[in-house]
Design a protein around this motif. Structure first.
Motif, mmCIF file in Angstrom:
data_model
loop_
_atom_site.group_PDB
_atom_site.id
_atom_site.type_symbol
_atom_site.label_atom_id
_atom_site.label_comp_id
_atom_site.label_asym_id
_atom_site.label_seq_id
_atom_site.Cartn_x
_atom_site.Cartn_y
_atom_site.Cartn_z
ATOM 1 N N ARG A 176 0.828 -1.214 0.000
ATOM 2 C CA ARG A 176 0.000 0.000 0.000
ATOM 3 C C ARG A 176 0.861 1.262 0.000
ATOM 4 N N GLY A 177 2.148 1.104 -0.260
ATOM 5 C CA GLY A 177 3.028 2.253 -0.372
ATOM 6 C C GLY A 177 3.792 2.585 0.889
ATOM 7 N N ASP A 178 3.572 1.832 1.975
ATOM 8 C CA ASP A 178 4.275 2.116 3.227
ATOM 9 C C ASP A 178 4.841 0.836 3.855
ATOM 10 N N ASN A 179 5.192 -0.121 3.004
ATOM 11 C CA ASN A 179 5.772 -1.399 3.419
ATOM 12 C C ASN A 179 4.822 -2.286 4.215
ATOM 13 N N HIS A 180 3.539 -2.058 4.124
ATOM 14 C CA HIS A 180 2.528 -2.904 4.752
ATOM 15 C C HIS A 180 1.683 -3.557 3.668
ATOM 16 N N GLN A 181 1.055 -4.673 4.018
ATOM 17 C CA GLN A 181 0.144 -5.336 3.096
ATOM 18 C C GLN A 181 -1.023 -4.398 2.805
ATOM 19 N N GLY A 182 -1.479 -4.378 1.571
ATOM 20 C CA GLY A 182 -2.568 -3.491 1.201
ATOM 21 C C GLY A 182 -3.829 -4.240 0.839
ATOM 22 N N ARG A 183 -4.951 -3.570 1.015
ATOM 23 C CA ARG A 183 -6.249 -4.119 0.623
ATOM 24 C C ARG A 183 -7.063 -3.010 -0.030
ATOM 25 N N ILE A 184 -7.630 -3.340 -1.166
ATOM 26 C CA ILE A 184 -8.522 -2.402 -1.851
ATOM 27 C C ILE A 184 -9.923 -2.622 -1.273
ATOM 28 N N ASP A 185 -10.610 -1.539 -0.938
ATOM 29 C CA ASP A 185 -11.905 -1.633 -0.255
ATOM 30 C C ASP A 185 -12.887 -2.549 -0.974
ATOM 31 N N LEU A 186 -13.145 -2.286 -2.244
ATOM 32 C CA LEU A 186 -14.084 -3.105 -3.013
ATOM 33 C C LEU A 186 -13.511 -3.376 -4.396
ATOM 34 N N VAL A 187 -13.631 -4.614 -4.856
ATOM 35 C CA VAL A 187 -13.251 -4.958 -6.225
ATOM 36 C C VAL A 187 -14.447 -5.640 -6.866
ATOM 37 N N VAL A 188 -14.798 -5.167 -8.048
ATOM 38 C CA VAL A 188 -15.888 -5.747 -8.831
ATOM 39 C C VAL A 188 -15.267 -6.620 -9.918
ATOM 40 N N PHE A 189 -15.769 -7.842 -10.050
ATOM 41 C CA PHE A 189 -15.285 -8.755 -11.086
ATOM 42 C C PHE A 189 -16.257 -8.881 -12.243
ATOM 43 N N CYS A 190 -17.523 -8.586 -12.014
ATOM 44 C CA CYS A 190 -18.527 -8.687 -13.056
ATOM 45 C C CYS A 190 -19.576 -7.624 -12.761
ATOM 46 N N ARG A 224 -10.842 13.341 0.794
ATOM 47 C CA ARG A 224 -9.850 13.555 -0.267
ATOM 48 C C ARG A 224 -9.229 12.207 -0.619
ATOM 49 N N ILE A 225 -8.618 12.164 -1.785
ATOM 50 C CA ILE A 225 -7.968 10.928 -2.206
ATOM 51 C C ILE A 225 -6.648 10.793 -1.453
ATOM 52 N N ARG A 226 -6.482 9.684 -0.738
ATOM 53 C CA ARG A 226 -5.239 9.453 -0.007
ATOM 54 C C ARG A 226 -4.187 8.869 -0.946
ATOM 55 N N GLU A 227 -2.930 9.195 -0.681
ATOM 56 C CA GLU A 227 -1.833 8.677 -1.511
ATOM 57 C C GLU A 227 -1.784 7.156 -1.463
ATOM 58 N N LYS A 228 -2.062 6.567 -0.299
ATOM 59 C CA LYS A 228 -2.019 5.102 -0.244
ATOM 60 C C LYS A 228 -3.143 4.493 -1.075
ATOM 61 N N SER A 229 -4.261 5.192 -1.222
ATOM 62 C CA SER A 229 -5.327 4.714 -2.113
ATOM 63 C C SER A 229 -4.851 4.748 -3.558
ATOM 64 N N ARG A 230 -4.221 5.850 -3.958
ATOM 65 C CA ARG A 230 -3.667 5.940 -5.316
ATOM 66 C C ARG A 230 -2.675 4.812 -5.569
ATOM 67 N N PHE A 231 -1.817 4.560 -4.590
ATOM 68 C CA PHE A 231 -0.797 3.530 -4.757
ATOM 69 C C PHE A 231 -1.440 2.157 -4.914
ATOM 70 N N LYS A 232 -2.371 1.821 -4.013
ATOM 71 C CA LYS A 232 -3.030 0.509 -4.093
ATOM 72 C C LYS A 232 -3.747 0.342 -5.434
ATOM 73 N N LEU A 233 -4.433 1.380 -5.880
ATOM 74 C CA LEU A 233 -5.136 1.296 -7.154
ATOM 75 C C LEU A 233 -4.166 1.151 -8.328
ATOM 76 N N SER A 234 -2.978 1.721 -8.199
ATOM 77 C CA SER A 234 -1.990 1.594 -9.279
ATOM 78 C C SER A 234 -1.529 0.146 -9.457
ATOM 79 N N LEU A 235 -1.706 -0.687 -8.436
ATOM 80 C CA LEU A 235 -1.299 -2.092 -8.493
ATOM 81 C C LEU A 235 -2.363 -2.976 -9.141
#
Length: 125
Positions: free
Chosen positions: A54-68, A80-91
């Motif tokens: 998640r950008g800070d050497n910790h395991q990250g989790r995206i709040d919600l992921v849609v597959f279909c 506001r958009i947090r930097e760790k959110s941007r980082f997780k989404l970039s993955l």
């Protein structure tokens, strides 16, 4: 925005608009409410989807992921958009969105030119 992103952002906006002010009053109830409204649409949704960081050497989790009906990641932030959110989404490979709980604004992070696509929240013009 990609054509799929434009359709997705409208569906996300509909789901957020159906949340109540009480549901938007704290992160946990908002998370559950958005997930619920997406599932009502018939979408296949996973909660707390694990990513490599998640950008800070910790395991990250995206709040919600849609597959279909399409593959998209959604981070739920407060005002506001947090930097760790941007980082997780970039993955994540797929469409990427942030929803701001305080305003109900849906923000697309899918533009290749670096500008964010935004849709106003409930009661906003």
């Amino acid at each position: 925005m990609k054509p799929n992103a434009h359709r997705a952002i409208e569906h996300l906006k509909e789901a957020v608009d159906k949340t109540t002010s009480q549901e938007r009053s704290n992160a946990s109830t908002f998370h559950s409410a958005v997930e619920y409204h997406l599932r009502l649409k018939g979408w296949l949704v996973a909660r707390e989807f694990q990513v490599t960081g998640r950008g800070d050497n910790h395991q990250g989790r995206i709040d919600l992921v849609v597959f279909c009906p399409c593959r998209m990641a959604i981070e739920l932030d407060n005002s506001r958009i947090r930097e760790k959110s941007r980082f997780k989404l970039s993955l994540f490979e797929g469409l990427k969105f942030v929803i701001l709980r305080e305003t109900g604004e849906v923000i697309s992070l899918n533009n290749s030119v670096g500008k964010e696509g935004r849709v106003a929240g409930p009661g906003q013009e």
